[in-house]
Design a protein around this motif. Sequence first.
Motif, PDB file in Angstrom:
ATOM      1  N   TRP A  48       0.926  -1.046  -0.054  1.00 19.07           N
ATOM      2  CA  TRP A  48       0.175   0.099  -0.090  1.00 19.07           C
ATOM      3  C   TRP A  48       0.806   1.298  -0.047  1.00 19.07           C
ATOM      4  CZ3 TRP A  48       1.087   3.232   4.110  1.00 19.07           C
ATOM      5  CH2 TRP A  48       1.919   2.550   5.024  1.00 19.07           C
ATOM      6  N   TYR A  49       1.798   1.178   0.808  1.00 20.44           N
ATOM      7  CA  TYR A  49       2.869   2.284   0.883  1.00 20.44           C
ATOM      8  C   TYR A  49       3.623   2.752  -0.532  1.00 20.44           C
ATOM      9  CZ  TYR A  49       6.363  -1.247   0.646  1.00 20.44           C
ATOM     10  OH  TYR A  49       6.938  -2.454   0.519  1.00 20.44           O
ATOM     11  N   ARG A  50       3.413   2.135  -1.569  1.00 22.87           N
ATOM     12  CA  ARG A  50       3.925   2.376  -2.878  1.00 22.87           C
ATOM     13  C   ARG A  50       2.911   3.259  -3.654  1.00 22.87           C
ATOM     14  NH1 ARG A  50       6.060  -3.394  -4.283  1.00 22.87           N
ATOM     15  NH2 ARG A  50       7.840  -3.371  -2.703  1.00 22.87           N
ATOM     16  N   VAL A  51       1.872   3.584  -2.941  1.00 21.22           N
ATOM     17  CA  VAL A  51       0.725   4.525  -3.566  1.00 21.22           C
ATOM     18  C   VAL A  51       0.589   5.865  -3.037  1.00 21.22           C
ATOM     19  CG1 VAL A  51      -1.809   4.570  -4.387  1.00 21.22           C
ATOM     20  CG2 VAL A  51      -0.733   2.718  -4.072  1.00 21.22           C
ATOM     21  N   LEU A  52       0.843   6.760  -3.889  1.00 26.39           N
ATOM     22  CA  LEU A  52       1.118   8.276  -3.132  1.00 26.39           C
ATOM     23  C   LEU A  52      -0.207   9.079  -3.502  1.00 26.39           C
ATOM     24  CD1 LEU A  52       4.644   8.390  -4.041  1.00 26.39           C
ATOM     25  CD2 LEU A  52       3.693   8.305  -1.584  1.00 26.39           C
ATOM     26  N   ARG A  53      -0.376  10.414  -3.120  1.00 27.52           N
ATOM     27  CA  ARG A  53      -1.064  11.375  -3.811  1.00 27.52           C
ATOM     28  C   ARG A  53      -0.653  11.793  -5.002  1.00 27.52           C
ATOM     29  NH1 ARG A  53      -1.262  15.054   1.256  1.00 27.52           N
ATOM     30  NH2 ARG A  53      -3.291  15.178   1.745  1.00 27.52           N
ATOM     31  N   ALA A  54      -1.376  12.484  -5.918  1.00 30.06           N
ATOM     32  CA  ALA A  54      -1.023  13.050  -7.149  1.00 30.06           C
ATOM     33  C   ALA A  54       0.274  13.913  -7.201  1.00 30.06           C
ATOM     34  CB  ALA A  54      -2.141  13.587  -7.799  1.00 30.06           C
ATOM     35  N   GLY A  56       2.833  13.444  -5.333  1.00 29.47           N
ATOM     36  CA  GLY A  56       4.015  12.734  -4.835  1.00 29.47           C
ATOM     37  C   GLY A  56       4.054  12.563  -3.142  1.00 29.47           C
ATOM     38  N   THR A  57       3.246  13.196  -2.399  1.00 31.66           N
ATOM     39  CA  THR A  57       3.162  13.142  -1.128  1.00 31.66           C
ATOM     40  C   THR A  57       2.273  12.123  -0.566  1.00 31.66           C
ATOM     41  OG1 THR A  57       1.458  14.491  -0.817  1.00 31.66           O
ATOM     42  CG2 THR A  57       3.772  15.529  -0.920  1.00 31.66           C
ATOM     43  N   PRO A  58       2.877  11.551   0.720  1.00 29.40           N
ATOM     44  CA  PRO A  58       1.893  10.571   1.156  1.00 29.40           C
ATOM     45  C   PRO A  58       0.642  11.244   2.057  1.00 29.40           C
ATOM     46  CG  PRO A  58       3.771  10.839   2.442  1.00 29.40           C
ATOM     47  CD  PRO A  58       4.020  11.594   1.484  1.00 29.40           C
ATOM     48  N   ALA A  59      -0.428  10.447   2.386  1.00 31.04           N
ATOM     49  CA  ALA A  59      -1.183  11.073   3.214  1.00 31.04           C
ATOM     50  C   ALA A  59      -0.770  11.423   4.550  1.00 31.04           C
ATOM     51  CB  ALA A  59      -2.266  10.067   3.556  1.00 31.04           C
ATOM     52  N   ARG A  64       4.854   9.373   7.878  1.00 33.30           N
ATOM     53  CA  ARG A  64       6.165   8.886   8.466  1.00 33.30           C
ATOM     54  C   ARG A  64       6.532   7.426   7.938  1.00 33.30           C
ATOM     55  NH1 ARG A  64       7.554   8.935  14.947  1.00 33.30           N
ATOM     56  NH2 ARG A  64       9.700   7.975  14.491  1.00 33.30           N
ATOM     57  N   ARG A  65       5.436   6.658   8.282  1.00 34.37           N
ATOM     58  CA  ARG A  65       5.667   5.137   8.250  1.00 34.37           C
ATOM     59  C   ARG A  65       5.861   5.144   6.670  1.00 34.37           C
ATOM     60  NH1 ARG A  65       7.969   0.793   8.964  1.00 34.37           N
ATOM     61  NH2 ARG A  65       6.582  -1.129   8.584  1.00 34.37           N
ATOM     62  N   GLN A  66       5.041   5.556   5.608  1.00 32.81           N
ATOM     63  CA  GLN A  66       4.989   5.378   4.420  1.00 32.81           C
ATOM     64  C   GLN A  66       6.313   5.757   3.915  1.00 32.81           C
ATOM     65  OE1 GLN A  66       1.767   7.058   2.176  1.00 32.81           O
ATOM     66  NE2 GLN A  66       2.044   6.001   0.524  1.00 32.81           N
ATOM     67  N   LEU A  67       7.041   7.071   4.105  1.00 36.64           N
ATOM     68  CA  LEU A  67       8.297   7.293   3.639  1.00 36.64           C
ATOM     69  C   LEU A  67       9.396   6.365   4.353  1.00 36.64           C
ATOM     70  CD1 LEU A  67       7.599  11.092   3.953  1.00 36.64           C
ATOM     71  CD2 LEU A  67       7.884   9.861   2.042  1.00 36.64           C
ATOM     72  N   GLU A  68       9.422   5.951   5.478  1.00 33.37           N
ATOM     73  CA  GLU A  68      10.113   4.979   5.989  1.00 33.37           C
ATOM     74  C   GLU A  68      10.309   3.706   5.234  1.00 33.37           C
ATOM     75  OE1 GLU A  68       9.558   2.709   9.959  1.00 33.37           O
ATOM     76  OE2 GLU A  68      10.280   4.775  10.408  1.00 33.37           O
ATOM     77  N   LEU A  69       9.159   3.228   4.929  1.00 34.57           N
ATOM     78  CA  LEU A  69       9.033   2.067   3.955  1.00 34.57           C
ATOM     79  C   LEU A  69       9.650   2.076   2.746  1.00 34.57           C
ATOM     80  CD1 LEU A  69       5.728   0.542   5.252  1.00 34.57           C
ATOM     81  CD2 LEU A  69       7.796  -0.437   5.553  1.00 34.57           C
ATOM     82  N   ARG A  71      11.781   4.568   1.524  1.00 35.86           N
ATOM     83  CA  ARG A  71      13.479   4.561   1.831  1.00 35.86           C
ATOM     84  C   ARG A  71      13.920   3.191   1.896  1.00 35.86           C
ATOM     85  NH1 ARG A  71      12.910   8.271   4.981  1.00 35.86           N
ATOM     86  NH2 ARG A  71      12.709   7.433   6.935  1.00 35.86           N
ATOM     87  N   THR A  72      13.399   2.242   2.482  1.00 38.67           N
ATOM     88  CA  THR A  72      14.351   1.032   2.516  1.00 38.67           C
ATOM     89  C   THR A  72      14.205   0.349   1.054  1.00 38.67           C
ATOM     90  OG1 THR A  72      11.990  -0.427   2.914  1.00 38.67           O
ATOM     91  CG2 THR A  72      13.069   0.485   4.859  1.00 38.67           C
ATOM     92  N   GLU A  73      13.331   0.812   0.351  1.00 36.37           N
ATOM     93  CA  GLU A  73      13.186   0.151  -1.281  1.00 36.37           C
ATOM     94  C   GLU A  73      14.010   1.148  -2.284  1.00 36.37           C
ATOM     95  OE1 GLU A  73       9.141  -2.139  -1.146  1.00 36.37           O
ATOM     96  OE2 GLU A  73       9.179  -0.359  -2.580  1.00 36.37           O
ATOM     97  N   GLY A  74      14.693   2.146  -1.398  1.00 33.10           N
ATOM     98  CA  GLY A  74      15.553   3.033  -2.376  1.00 33.10           C
ATOM     99  C   GLY A  74      14.791   4.106  -3.082  1.00 33.10           C
ATOM    100  N   VAL A  75      13.262   4.532  -2.312  1.00 30.57           N
ATOM    101  CA  VAL A  75      12.915   5.505  -2.812  1.00 30.57           C
ATOM    102  C   VAL A  75      13.076   6.805  -2.065  1.00 30.57           C
ATOM    103  CG1 VAL A  75      10.584   6.545  -3.421  1.00 30.57           C
ATOM    104  CG2 VAL A  75      11.122   4.205  -4.041  1.00 30.57           C
ATOM    105  N   LEU A  76      13.627   7.529  -2.311  1.00 37.98           N
ATOM    106  CA  LEU A  76      13.923   8.698  -1.591  1.00 37.98           C
ATOM    107  C   LEU A  76      13.208   9.982  -1.565  1.00 37.98           C
ATOM    108  CD1 LEU A  76      17.920   8.618  -1.931  1.00 37.98           C
ATOM    109  CD2 LEU A  76      16.491   7.336  -0.274  1.00 37.98           C
ATOM    110  N   ALA A  77      12.805  10.688  -0.443  1.00 34.91           N
ATOM    111  CA  ALA A  77      11.880  11.842  -0.720  1.00 34.91           C
ATOM    112  C   ALA A  77      12.726  13.091  -0.462  1.00 34.91           C
ATOM    113  CB  ALA A  77      10.798  11.806   0.576  1.00 34.91           C
ATOM    114  N   ASP A  78      12.310  14.089  -1.017  1.00 33.37           N
ATOM    115  CA  ASP A  78      12.819  15.460  -0.625  1.00 33.37           C
ATOM    116  C   ASP A  78      11.613  16.427   0.014  1.00 33.37           C
ATOM    117  OD1 ASP A  78      14.159  18.079  -0.958  1.00 33.37           O
ATOM    118  OD2 ASP A  78      13.800  18.267  -2.862  1.00 33.37           O
TER     119      ASP A  78
END
Length: 93
Positions: A48-54, A56-59, A64-69, A71-78
């Motif tokens: 579920w954490y691979r799905v974002l708002r239009a 590019g942000t999580p709900a 916090r949990r979504q960005l953490e998950l 990040r473990t897959e190499g998807v980095l947030a700015d």
Amino acid sequence: MLERVREIVASIPPGKVATYGDIAAMAGASTPRLIGRILAEDGHDIPWYRVLRANGTPAPHIARRQLELLRTEGVLADRDKINLRTYRWHPNV
């Protein structure tokens, strides 16, 4: 609809993301909000954490949990935002 949404979300590969709108379009859902509702109610066993708002942000309530998950897959947030040009999944559907 539920199973189709679950199937699509489960097929998003590690290191990639999609938007609620992307999933809605692929599943033939009437609105991206329906995707959010499906994932909230029946998405705990799929990525579920691979799905974002239009944008590019999580709900906010799961950010916090979504960005953490991610990040473990190499998807980095700015600043809590994922660059969709870099990480967006483009399936051959």
